[in-house]
Design an enzyme around this catalytic site. Structure first.
Site, PDB file in Angstrom:
ATOM      1  N   GLY A   1      82.467  -0.524  12.246  1.00 54.50           N
ATOM      2  CA  GLY A   1      81.768  -1.564  13.075  1.00 54.50           C
ATOM      3  C   GLY A   1      80.389  -0.975  12.830  1.00 54.50           C
TER       4      GLY A   1
ATOM      5  N   SER B   1      85.194   3.789  15.167  1.00 50.24           N
ATOM      6  CA  SER B   1      85.366   5.171  15.811  1.00 50.24           C
ATOM      7  C   SER B   1      83.862   5.414  16.231  1.00 50.24           C
ATOM      8  CB  SER B   1      85.698   5.864  14.418  1.00 50.24           C
ATOM      9  OG  SER B   1      85.332   7.265  14.917  1.00 50.24           O
TER      10      SER B   1
ATOM     11  N   ILE C   1      83.096   8.854  14.706  1.00 50.54           N
ATOM     12  CA  ILE C   1      82.542   8.847  13.498  1.00 50.54           C
ATOM     13  C   ILE C   1      80.992   8.203  13.585  1.00 50.54           C
ATOM     14  CG2 ILE C   1      82.645   7.857  11.092  1.00 50.54           C
ATOM     15  CD1 ILE C   1      85.843   8.428  11.371  1.00 50.54           C
TER      16      ILE C   1
ATOM     17  N   VAL D   1      76.170   4.674   9.882  1.00 53.36           N
ATOM     18  CA  VAL D   1      75.246   5.777   8.971  1.00 53.36           C
ATOM     19  C   VAL D   1      73.872   5.419   9.685  1.00 53.36           C
ATOM     20  CG1 VAL D   1      74.775   3.783   7.397  1.00 53.36           C
ATOM     21  CG2 VAL D   1      74.920   6.051   6.605  1.00 53.36           C
TER      22      VAL D   1
ATOM     23  N   ALA E   1      65.960  -2.328   6.501  1.00 53.18           N
ATOM     24  CA  ALA E   1      64.956  -3.484   5.723  1.00 53.18           C
ATOM     25  C   ALA E   1      65.878  -4.331   5.017  1.00 53.18           C
ATOM     26  CB  ALA E   1      64.172  -3.002   4.938  1.00 53.18           C
TER      27      ALA E   1
ATOM     28  N   LYS F   1      59.121  -8.682   7.762  1.00 57.29           N
ATOM     29  CA  LYS F   1      59.069  -8.106   6.498  1.00 57.29           C
ATOM     30  C   LYS F   1      58.293  -9.190   5.446  1.00 57.29           C
ATOM     31  CE  LYS F   1      61.273  -5.607   2.748  1.00 57.29           C
ATOM     32  NZ  LYS F   1      62.548  -5.284   2.361  1.00 57.29           N
TER      33      LYS F   1
ATOM     34  N   THR G   1      68.705  -3.965  -0.882  1.00 56.74           N
ATOM     35  CA  THR G   1      69.659  -5.043  -1.273  1.00 56.74           C
ATOM     36  C   THR G   1      71.106  -4.987  -0.748  1.00 56.74           C
ATOM     37  OG1 THR G   1      70.075  -3.822  -3.201  1.00 56.74           O
ATOM     38  CG2 THR G   1      68.597  -5.628  -3.383  1.00 56.74           C
TER      39      THR G   1
HETATM   40  C1  LIG Z   1      69.475   6.137   2.876  1.00 53.30           C
HETATM   41  C2  LIG Z   1      70.021   4.946   3.055  1.00 53.30           C
HETATM   42  C3  LIG Z   1      69.002   3.943   3.230  1.00 53.30           C
HETATM   43  C4  LIG Z   1      69.421   2.612   3.285  1.00 53.30           C
HETATM   44  N1  LIG Z   1      68.392   1.661   3.590  1.00 53.30           N
HETATM   45  C5  LIG Z   1      68.794   0.401   3.326  1.00 53.30           C
HETATM   46  C6  LIG Z   1      67.802  -0.754   3.468  1.00 53.30           C
HETATM   47  O1  LIG Z   1      66.615  -0.472   3.672  1.00 53.30           O
HETATM   48  N2  LIG Z   1      68.311  -2.180   3.251  1.00 53.30           N
HETATM   49  C7  LIG Z   1      69.666  -2.274   3.199  1.00 53.30           C
HETATM   50  O2  LIG Z   1      69.787  -3.282   2.911  1.00 53.30           O
HETATM   51  N3  LIG Z   1      70.527  -1.469   3.065  1.00 53.30           N
HETATM   52  C8  LIG Z   1      70.089  -0.107   3.119  1.00 53.30           C
HETATM   53  N4  LIG Z   1      71.242   0.838   3.232  1.00 53.30           N
HETATM   54  C9  LIG Z   1      72.522   0.345   3.043  1.00 53.30           C
HETATM   55  C10 LIG Z   1      72.705   0.025   4.475  1.00 53.30           C
HETATM   56  O3  LIG Z   1      72.552   1.320   5.272  1.00 53.30           O
HETATM   57  C11 LIG Z   1      74.398  -0.186   4.657  1.00 53.30           C
HETATM   58  O4  LIG Z   1      74.701  -1.160   3.714  1.00 53.30           O
HETATM   59  C12 LIG Z   1      74.727  -0.913   6.005  1.00 53.30           C
HETATM   60  O5  LIG Z   1      74.243   0.022   7.112  1.00 53.30           O
HETATM   61  C13 LIG Z   1      76.128  -1.003   6.037  1.00 53.30           C
HETATM   62  O6  LIG Z   1      76.844   0.250   6.279  1.00 53.30           O
HETATM   63  P1  LIG Z   1      78.413   0.237   6.577  1.00 53.30           P
HETATM   64  O7  LIG Z   1      78.665  -0.687   7.732  1.00 53.30           O
HETATM   65  O8  LIG Z   1      78.979  -0.184   5.210  1.00 53.30           O
HETATM   66  O9  LIG Z   1      78.580   1.652   6.998  1.00 53.30           O
HETATM   67  P2  LIG Z   1      78.379   2.515   8.445  1.00 53.30           P
HETATM   68  O10 LIG Z   1      77.576   1.947   9.060  1.00 53.30           O
HETATM   69  O11 LIG Z   1      78.618   4.015   8.043  1.00 53.30           O
HETATM   70  O12 LIG Z   1      79.733   1.962   9.140  1.00 53.30           O
HETATM   71  C14 LIG Z   1      80.958   2.568   8.764  1.00 53.30           C
HETATM   72  C15 LIG Z   1      81.962   2.310   9.956  1.00 53.30           C
HETATM   73  O13 LIG Z   1      83.375   2.585   9.892  1.00 53.30           O
HETATM   74  C16 LIG Z   1      83.795   3.609  10.737  1.00 53.30           C
HETATM   75  N5  LIG Z   1      84.581   4.432  10.281  1.00 53.30           N
HETATM   76  C17 LIG Z   1      84.673   5.383   9.193  1.00 53.30           C
HETATM   77  N6  LIG Z   1      85.851   5.934   9.149  1.00 53.30           N
HETATM   78  C18 LIG Z   1      86.589   5.468  10.326  1.00 53.30           C
HETATM   79  C19 LIG Z   1      87.977   6.159  10.871  1.00 53.30           C
HETATM   80  N7  LIG Z   1      88.497   6.962   9.998  1.00 53.30           N
HETATM   81  N8  LIG Z   1      88.534   5.355  11.551  1.00 53.30           N
HETATM   82  C20 LIG Z   1      87.729   4.622  12.264  1.00 53.30           C
HETATM   83  N9  LIG Z   1      86.403   3.992  12.022  1.00 53.30           N
HETATM   84  C21 LIG Z   1      86.139   4.407  10.821  1.00 53.30           C
HETATM   85  C22 LIG Z   1      82.534   4.113  11.558  1.00 53.30           C
HETATM   86  O14 LIG Z   1      82.698   4.491  12.889  1.00 53.30           O
HETATM   87  C23 LIG Z   1      81.461   2.803  11.423  1.00 53.30           C
HETATM   88  O15 LIG Z   1      81.979   2.130  12.370  1.00 53.30           O
HETATM   89  C24 LIG Z   1      70.884   2.260   3.088  1.00 53.30           C
HETATM   90  C25 LIG Z   1      71.625   3.271   2.934  1.00 53.30           C
HETATM   91  C26 LIG Z   1      71.389   4.667   2.919  1.00 53.30           C
HETATM   92  C27 LIG Z   1      72.413   5.543   2.869  1.00 53.30           C
END
Ligand SMILES: Cc1cc2nc3c(=O)[nH]c(=O)nc-3n(C[C@H](O)[C@H](O)[C@H](O)COP(=O)(O)OP(=O)(O)OC[C@H]3O[C@@H](n4cnc5c(N)ncnc54)[C@H](O)[C@@H]3O)c2cc1C
Length: 506
Positions: free
Chosen positions: A18, A44, A47, A50, A55, A83, A355
């Site tokens: 989520g 979760s 957890i 991130v 941006a 932006k 991106t």
């Molecule tokens: C340092 C950094 C800077 C960034 N800056 C940019 C930016 O400026 N612009 C951009 O476009 N992108 C950026 N990104 C990428 C961007 O942060 C991600 O693409 C975006 O936040 C999506 O993250 P996500 O949803 O994939 O993961 P997350 O936000 O980590 O979500 C993961 C989800 O999975 C759930 N989960 C994990 N394991 C389990 C489990 N076992 N059981 C149940 N649930 C679970 C967690 O609870 C959470 O809800 C950046 C990334 C990093 C690392």
């Protein structure tokens, strides 16, 4: 023909995670296909998300509108800001800066891009490119508005057919996920809170059958979307899909992030500042400023990175800096069996050109286009994976360009980037631009010719030639054209409200 474990019809979709990826995907699927699907999202609280990724780039404006989000509500709820581009400080040489400004620059001509005219004009004036003098960016409406802290959502420069401002947003990642959750739930998405501890697969096909939560709840589904971020619990930990490692081209593997107090004026652009090892982002929001240092652990320890970051932020820190480890690259198959990885679970190119949220958006759109309602078909999966690979590789090359063309040489980190072998596709682009000033993109490429031109010029790859069409203009005609464009842009910016006023008006 590869059939899903339902032997056909795919109706029960389980989105795991989520964060930004989970809720963006849930919102789009629910908006477009919600009437025909049961969509469940598992996340979760233990957890969490991130919490970075604040941006974006302009296509998000259309995505938000496609899923039915009101722009004003969204900016208010996410403490968002506008932006207009990314300013790159010290990336070519220490002390130099340029911007990858969104939108167009100057005036588009048939057969030859504007920068050819600019280049001849520069040569006639014996000028070198200087962002504070007669520079390429004098002809960018986005750049001028960004540096003067102005913004208005104008589609065109008044009384002309020249395009207006192209913009994206900065937002608070936590608030964005909450905002999207509310939106997706209103569209019928069912949310289950809990941590997944077990994953069951079909003995024969290897497809995912069900997920088990810590409290014993069992969740079954036909199609699973892995949005579990860097954990990648379905696509990698269960299906062992494999990863193409890009760290020989994109060497950073750590980020340390900290939010600090907001500044008096909120700049409508991201700043990316190169340091001796890696670079620092600065993302201004309404209630705080996001900062982070992206670095290579081979060249800098976490302690050094923390000290460097805290020395270079312009407000009081609001929390302890948080270190995030990653490996640049991409999952070998974004879609494997009945799992599609979206978000960080599918790979990460580092945040330099913001991106990754865009790749969430395009993957979710691609999923809708390829939606396997009658069962999973291998040809369709292969085409989905092919398209996502082509898209990713274009973006990868654009990011590598910034590193390759640095002229810093003040550390082994930057010297190694200068020496590194790069993909042939990128080498050809760099050499063609150097010799002829030409850069060609494919219709589906995310970054346009104008984006490439700005980074090439900003990183010191100045063309040796310009297009012969430019010589059909006399010196006086060229002077007039350049002068009038500058006047037009400056006048347009003068009449715009400040970015601060725009935000207050919401
Ligand atoms: C340092 C950094 C800077 C960034 N800056 C940019 C930016 O400026 N612009 C951009 O476009 N992108 C950026 N990104 C990428 C961007 O942060 C991600 O693409 C975006 O936040 C999506 O993250 P996500 O949803 O994939 O993961 P997350 O936000 O980590 O979500 C993961 C989800 O999975 C759930 N989960 C994990 N394991 C389990 C489990 N076992 N059981 C149940 N649930 C679970 C967690 O609870 C959470 O809800 C950046 C990334 C990093 C690392």
């Amino acid at each position: 023909m590869h059939k899903s474990n339902t032997q056909g019809q795919i109706k029960n979709i389980v989105i795991v995670g989520g964060g930004t990826a989970g809720w963006m995907t849930a919102s789009l699927l629910a908006k477009v296909l919600g009437k025909t699907l049961n969509i469940t999202l598992v996340e979760s609280d233990k957890i969490g998300i991130v919490g970075v990724g604040e941006a974006t780039i302009p296509p998000i404006v259309n995505f938000n509108s496609a899923i039915g989000i009101d722009e004003k509500e969204f900016i208010k709820a996410t403490k968002g800001t506008i932006k207009l581009g990314i300013e790159f400080n010290h990336w070519h040489n220490d002390g130099e800066r340029y911007m990858h400004a969104f939108g167009s620059i100057g005036k588009k001509f048939p057969f030859c891009d504007f920068h050819h005219l600019w280049q001849k004009h520069q040569q006639l004036q014996n000028g070198s490119d200087n962002i504070d003098g007669n520079s390429f960016w004098d002809y960018s409406l986005n750049y001028q508005a960004a540096k003067q802290g102005k913004f208005a959502p104008i589609k065109h420069i008044p009384n002309t057919n020249l395009p207006g401002l192209a913009y994206a947003y900065h937002f608070d990642a936590g608030l964005y996920a909450k905002f999207l959750r509310k939106h997706a739930e209103s569209l019928g998405v069912k949310r289950i809170e809990g941590t997944i501890t077990d994953i069951a697969q079909d003995d024969k096909s290897g497809d995912i059958k069900s997920l088990k939560l810590e409290d014993g709840t069992n969740i079954t589904g036909d199609l699973f979307i892995d949005c579990t971020g860097l954990a990648a619990i379905l696509i990698e930990k269960t299906l062992n899909t494999g990863y193409d490692d890009y760290s020989h081209w994109l060497p950073c593997n750590r980020a340390i992030a900290v939010a600090c107090e907001k500044t008096d004026h909120i700049e409508p652009y991201t700043r990316s500042t190169a340091h001796k090892v890696g670079w620092q982002w600065r993302i201004p929001l309404q209630h705080r400023t996001g900062n982070g240092l992206v670095y290579a652990s081979k060249h800098m320890s976490d302690e050094e990175a923390k000290a460097l970051l805290l020395k270079n932020i312009d407000g009081k820190p609001l929390a302890e800096p948080k270190v995030i480890s990653f490996q640049t690259g991409r999952r070998r198959k974004q879609w494997n069996k009945n799992v599609i990885a979206i978000g960080l679970s599918s790979g990460f190119f580092e945040p330099l050109e913001a991106t990754n949220i865009h790749l969430i958006q395009t993957a979710a759109i691609r999923l809708v286009k390829f939606f396997p309602h009658q069962g999973i078909n291998l040809e369709e999966v292969n085409e989905f994976n092919r398209q996502s690979k082509v898209e990713s590789e274009g973006i990868r090359d654009f990011i590598i360009l910034h590193y390759k063309l640095n002229n810093r040489g003040d550390s082994e980190f930057w010297r190694a980037c200068q020496r590194m072998d790069i993909p042939e596709s990128l080498m050809n682009k760099i050499q063609l631009f150097k010799k002829t000033g030409k850069v060609f993109c494919q219709p589906d490429d995310l970054f346009t010719e104008i984006a490439w031109q700005q980074v090439m010029i900003g990183q010191g790859n100045i063309p040796e030639d310009y297009h012969p069409l430019v010589d059909t203009l006399s010196k006086e005609q060229l002077d007039d054209l350049m002068k009038n464009l500058k006047i037009l842009i400056n006048r347009t910016v003068e009449t715009m409200p400040s970015h601060d006023d725009f935000l207050n008006s919401l």
